[in-house]
Design an enzyme around this catalytic site. Structure first.
Site, PDB file in Angstrom:
ATOM      1  N   TYR A  22     -26.019   7.520 -61.173  1.00  0.00           N
ATOM      2  CA  TYR A  22     -25.274   7.277 -59.938  1.00  0.00           C
ATOM      3  C   TYR A  22     -23.907   6.637 -60.216  1.00  0.00           C
ATOM      4  O   TYR A  22     -22.891   7.130 -59.720  1.00  0.00           O
ATOM      5  CB  TYR A  22     -26.105   6.416 -58.989  1.00  0.00           C
ATOM      6  CG  TYR A  22     -25.537   6.299 -57.596  1.00  0.00           C
ATOM      7  CD1 TYR A  22     -25.645   7.337 -56.681  1.00  0.00           C
ATOM      8  CD2 TYR A  22     -24.895   5.131 -57.186  1.00  0.00           C
ATOM      9  CE1 TYR A  22     -25.124   7.230 -55.412  1.00  0.00           C
ATOM     10  CE2 TYR A  22     -24.378   5.013 -55.917  1.00  0.00           C
ATOM     11  CZ  TYR A  22     -24.492   6.060 -55.026  1.00  0.00           C
ATOM     12  OH  TYR A  22     -23.967   5.946 -53.758  1.00  0.00           O
ATOM     13  N   GLU A  32     -16.404  11.009 -59.353  1.00  0.00           N
ATOM     14  CA  GLU A  32     -15.967  11.507 -58.044  1.00  0.00           C
ATOM     15  C   GLU A  32     -14.705  10.787 -57.586  1.00  0.00           C
ATOM     16  O   GLU A  32     -13.711  11.412 -57.189  1.00  0.00           O
ATOM     17  CB  GLU A  32     -17.078  11.307 -57.013  1.00  0.00           C
ATOM     18  CG  GLU A  32     -18.295  12.198 -57.217  1.00  0.00           C
ATOM     19  CD  GLU A  32     -19.392  11.918 -56.200  1.00  0.00           C
ATOM     20  OE1 GLU A  32     -19.057  11.503 -55.069  1.00  0.00           O
ATOM     21  OE2 GLU A  32     -20.574  12.123 -56.525  1.00  0.00           O
TER      22      GLU A  32
END
Length: 221
Positions: free
Chosen positions: A147, A154
């Site tokens: 994550y 991102e």
């Protein structure tokens, strides 16, 4: 009749999970193969088709939650899928200048490993009615590493895309027009970056709570 619909549900979800799993396996294979043979600059081109298919197919998961096929809350599913679609189509596909960056490699490796584990987990659950204990542990533990690496990639790629978004004015709507409104994709991308600030710790905390609940339940069983 209820038993028939239950069987149809399981057949459909089994087919869905194993199909998308195959897509993410292709993504990971092409990423690692290309990284080894020609470098990170060519990773996106090699993995683009299975990436677009696999990530876009996740839209169905929102529908699954809305119609009650799965119990996953929309409040958790929607933001995660939306952000990934934004990265996939709104950044990488829309702005080729970002495609050769090394962060694409870290993004796709993080995404593909996480999704291979997740779709395997649900594939076993729907097809066989159980999941191996090691897969259960991976499902609720691998995000601890994947994550942060995925989210960092991102955020980095959106930031890298900003000057190209501003220069191109792609997806912008300027006045005057018949709708009498305007839209600036550059500021929308900045707003998306801003959403990561409260969104990231919220989702991470939610996933940690899920992990604690799922692993505690498996020990009791």
């Amino acid at each position: 009749m209820a038993g028939f619909f239950s069987l149809l549900r399981r057949l459909y979800l089994s087919l869905y999970n194993w199909t998308v799993l195959f897509g993410w396996c292709q993504v990971l294979y092409f990423v690692l193969k290309t990284l080894n043979e020609s470098g990170h600059e060519h990773v996106y081109d090699a993995a683009e088709k299975p990436l677009l298919f696999s990530q876009t197919a996740a839209v169905l998961e929102i529908l699954h939650g809305l119609v009650g096929l799965v119990r996953s809350p929309i409040t958790a599913t929607l933001p995660q899928i939306s952000s990934r679609l934004f990265l996939t189509w709104g950044i990488l596909w829309s702005f080729p200048e970002t495609q050769s960056h090394v962060l694409v490699t870290s993004l796709l490796i993080s995404w593909s490993i996480a999704e291979i584990i997740r779709y395997s987990f649900f594939g076993f659950k729907e097809t066989f009615g159980f999941t191996p204990s090691w897969l259960l542990w991976l499902r609720y533990s691998s995000f601890i590493v994947l994550y942060p690496t995925g989210i960092s990639s991102e955020i980095g790629l959106i930031y890298i895309a900003l000057p190209f978004i501003k220069a191109s004015e792609k997806y912008c709507i300027r006045m005057p027009n018949k709708w009498n409104s305007s839209f600036d994709y550059f500021y929308a991308a900045i707003a998306a970056l801003g959403i990561y600030v409260p969104g990231t710790p919220h989702l991470y905390t939610y996933m940690l709570a899920q992990r604690k609940r799922a692993l505690s339940k498996s020990k009791r069983e």
